[in-house]
Design an enzyme around this catalytic site. Structure first.
Site, short mmCIF file in Angstrom:
data_model
loop_
_atom_site.label_atom_id
_atom_site.label_comp_id
_atom_site.label_asym_id
_atom_site.label_seq_id
_atom_site.Cartn_x
_atom_site.Cartn_y
_atom_site.Cartn_z
N HIS A 179 96.32 15.36 50.46
CA HIS A 179 97.04 16.61 50.72
C HIS A 179 97.32 17.34 49.41
O HIS A 179 98.33 17.09 48.74
CB HIS A 179 98.35 16.31 51.45
CG HIS A 179 99.03 17.54 51.99
ND1 HIS A 179 99.61 17.57 53.23
CD2 HIS A 179 99.23 18.76 51.45
CE1 HIS A 179 100.13 18.78 53.44
NE2 HIS A 179 99.91 19.52 52.36
N ARG A 206 94.54 25.99 45.35
CA ARG A 206 94.64 27.44 45.09
C ARG A 206 93.29 28.04 44.66
O ARG A 206 92.33 27.86 45.32
CB ARG A 206 95.72 27.72 44.02
CG ARG A 206 97.05 27.02 44.26
CD ARG A 206 97.75 27.49 45.50
NE ARG A 206 99.11 27.00 45.57
CZ ARG A 206 99.78 26.79 46.70
NH1 ARG A 206 99.23 27.04 47.88
NH2 ARG A 206 101.01 26.36 46.69
N ASP A 231 101.04 16.50 48.27
CA ASP A 231 101.33 17.89 48.63
C ASP A 231 101.40 18.75 47.36
O ASP A 231 102.27 19.62 47.23
CB ASP A 231 102.62 18.04 49.44
CG ASP A 231 102.72 19.39 50.14
OD1 ASP A 231 101.78 20.19 50.06
OD2 ASP A 231 103.77 19.66 50.76
N HIS A 281 101.70 19.87 60.24
CA HIS A 281 102.98 20.12 59.56
C HIS A 281 104.03 20.42 60.65
O HIS A 281 103.96 21.45 61.30
CB HIS A 281 102.80 21.33 58.62
CG HIS A 281 104.04 21.78 57.91
ND1 HIS A 281 104.00 22.25 56.62
CD2 HIS A 281 105.33 21.86 58.29
CE1 HIS A 281 105.23 22.60 56.24
NE2 HIS A 281 106.05 22.38 57.24
N ASN A 296 95.11 26.62 53.66
CA ASN A 296 95.97 27.82 53.65
C ASN A 296 95.78 28.60 52.35
O ASN A 296 96.73 28.94 51.65
CB ASN A 296 97.45 27.45 53.87
CG ASN A 296 98.02 26.58 52.77
OD1 ASN A 296 97.30 25.84 52.12
ND2 ASN A 296 99.32 26.68 52.57
O1 DOR Z 1 106.25 23.62 50.25
C1 DOR Z 1 105.15 23.83 50.73
N1 DOR Z 1 104.22 24.52 50.07
N2 DOR Z 1 104.89 23.37 51.94
C2 DOR Z 1 103.77 23.71 52.60
O2 DOR Z 1 103.60 23.28 53.72
C3 DOR Z 1 102.79 24.65 51.99
C4 DOR Z 1 102.88 24.57 50.53
C5 DOR Z 1 102.10 25.66 49.81
O3 DOR Z 1 100.94 25.89 50.18
O4 DOR Z 1 102.62 26.20 48.85
#
Ligand code: DOR
Length: 424
Positions: free
Chosen positions: A58, A62, A286, A178, A93
């Site tokens: 995860h 960017r 993350d 999520h 995303n």
């Molecule tokens: O804090 C977060 N940032 N949670 C997410 O689910 C997305 C992520 C992001 O893409 O910055």
């Protein structure tokens, strides 16, 4: 006569306590034991600990035209490698979101140009996403699926989610989700942010989502942040180092750097998460880099997310050295289980395994943003202990050695839909 090895890691102390030579050819381990000669390159791992490279399932790398100021594939994967991570799984995303073949293929091309380690790329789960097309183009998995809204992710409605679940079940593709319950209100500080997106609410959202999962659905919950959510999970899930190691009380209450979804919890809730450590299947970072300038603005409008791919294994390993958790448990959560879930060949110490290794010293050092490689240039773990690798191999090649990086071993790991589509 067998061809000469490309690389031999000599005197490697491996989990379980054996000291071995690891003989590597064409990206794979060919022999583990004594001996091996004629290699193009030899590393002496004497006095250090050699571990398989970690899989961080995860991360948000960017990049692209709009977000390269936050991170690029180069800086993000250098950061990964310097933290002992040899495979990252990028979340869709991005800007634009990876909803179709064209954006997906462009993302793969961008990653290939920049990645220092293996990478997988997930497809997006949105009402308009071409799930079958993404699967055929090589999406490794799907999601994170925003069952609740977050930075760069709009929440998907229940009917659309049910439809997508049906399609992904038929494709036999993994969906990652999520889940949060998001209450209305102004999230002006860390405590309020955590109340509006509470641990109990997250657990309730997980329970609800579980009612939508049919048997045989390959599924996984993203970043569970409370012991209640862990207990509520009916399928695989991941927990992040920041929820295990950081709490609101450790920071100025209105500092948006630590704003993340799901939020940092109270110290009491953080400690409770350790009660379920043994149950946790996967730890992932993350890694969600945002610039220092963005995080220095007003709390309410600052984007959520923390950098963390480089510090994940070093933090965990320093806990292993302190005796807080076992090395076996860390390797299961960062290597074995993520590989199984993603159906990829794990790195390891048996012939045929991917030759991705990280060689660690016996002592931790103090984490400092100055020596990290993410473009974010800040870390919430400043001053904490981390055991950082001195040498890292990926695909049988040395990609990191004492602070120096070598490009060229990065490899795109395709999902199973790609194989079916292109090999018949
Ligand atoms: O804090 C977060 N940032 N949670 C997410 O689910 C997305 C992520 C992001 O893409 O910055």
């Amino acid at each position: 006569m067998p061809a000469s090895p490309d690389l031999i890691i000599r005197n490697a102390l491996i989990p379980g306590g054996r000291i071995v030579d690891i003989v590597i050819r064409e990206g794979r381990v060919v022999h583990v034991g004594a001996g091996g000669t004629g290699a193009e390159q030899t590393i002496d791992a004497h006095g250090n600990l050699t571990l398989p490279g970690a899989i961080d399932m995860h991360v948000h790398m960017r990049g692209g035209a709009h977000q390269s100021y936050k991170e690029t594939w180069s800086t993000g994967t250098m950061s990964a490698v310097a933290g002992g991570v040899t495979m990252v799984v990028d979340q869709p995303n991005t800007l634009p979101t990876l909803t179709g073949r064209t954006t997906f293929c462009e993302r793969v091309a961008e990653a290939r140009e920049g990645a220092y380690c293996r990478f997988g790329i997930n497809g997006a789960v949105t009402p308009d996403a071409d799930l079958a097309g993404l699967w055929e183009e090589g999406a490794l998995a799907f999601g994170e699926t925003f069952a609740a809204a977050s930075s760069y992710g709009e929440a998907i409605g229940e009917d659309d989610l049910k439809r997508c679940l049906g399609i992904l079940r038929r494709l036999d593709a993994l969906i990652t989700i999520h889940c949060e319950e998001v209450l209305d209100g102004r999230d002006v500080d860390l405590a309020l942010h955590s109340q509006l997106r509470s641990g109990a609410g997250e657990a309730e959202a997980v329970r609800k989502l579980c009612t939508l999962l049919s048997s045989g659905q390959r599924s996984h919950f993203c970043h569970l942040s409370s012991d209640a959510s862990v207990r509520a999970a009916c399928t695989s899930y991941e927990v992040m180092p920041h929820h295990l190691l950081l709490s609101q009380e450790m920071f100025a209450i209105d500092d948006a750097h630590e704003k993340v979804n799901p939020p940092l919890r109270t110290e009491k809730e953080r400690k409770a998460l350790w009660n379920v450590w043994e149950k946790i299947p996967v730890i992932a970072s993350d890694h969600a880099p945002h610039s220092d300038a963005e995080k220095s603005g007003p709390f309410e409008t600052a984007p959520a997310g923390l950098p963390g791919v480089e510090t994940m294994v070093p933090l965990l390993l320093s806990l292993v050295y302190e005796g807080k958790c076992t090395l076996t448990s860390v390797l299961q959560k960062t290597v074995t289980r993520p590989s199984g879930l993603l159906r990829i060949i794990p790195p390891g110490f048996t012939p045929g395994a991917s030759a991705d290794f990280a060689i660690y010293p016996g002592e931790p050092e103090k984490i400092s943003a100055e020596r990290l490689h993410s473009r974010a240039e800040w870390t919430p773990y400043e001053g904490m202990d981390g055991v950082f690798p001195v040498v890292v191999t990926c695909n049988g090649r040395v990609v990191y050695d004492g602070g120096q990086f070598t490009f060229g071993a990065g490899e795109w790991v395709r999902g199973q839909g790609y194989k079916k589509n292109h090999e018949k």
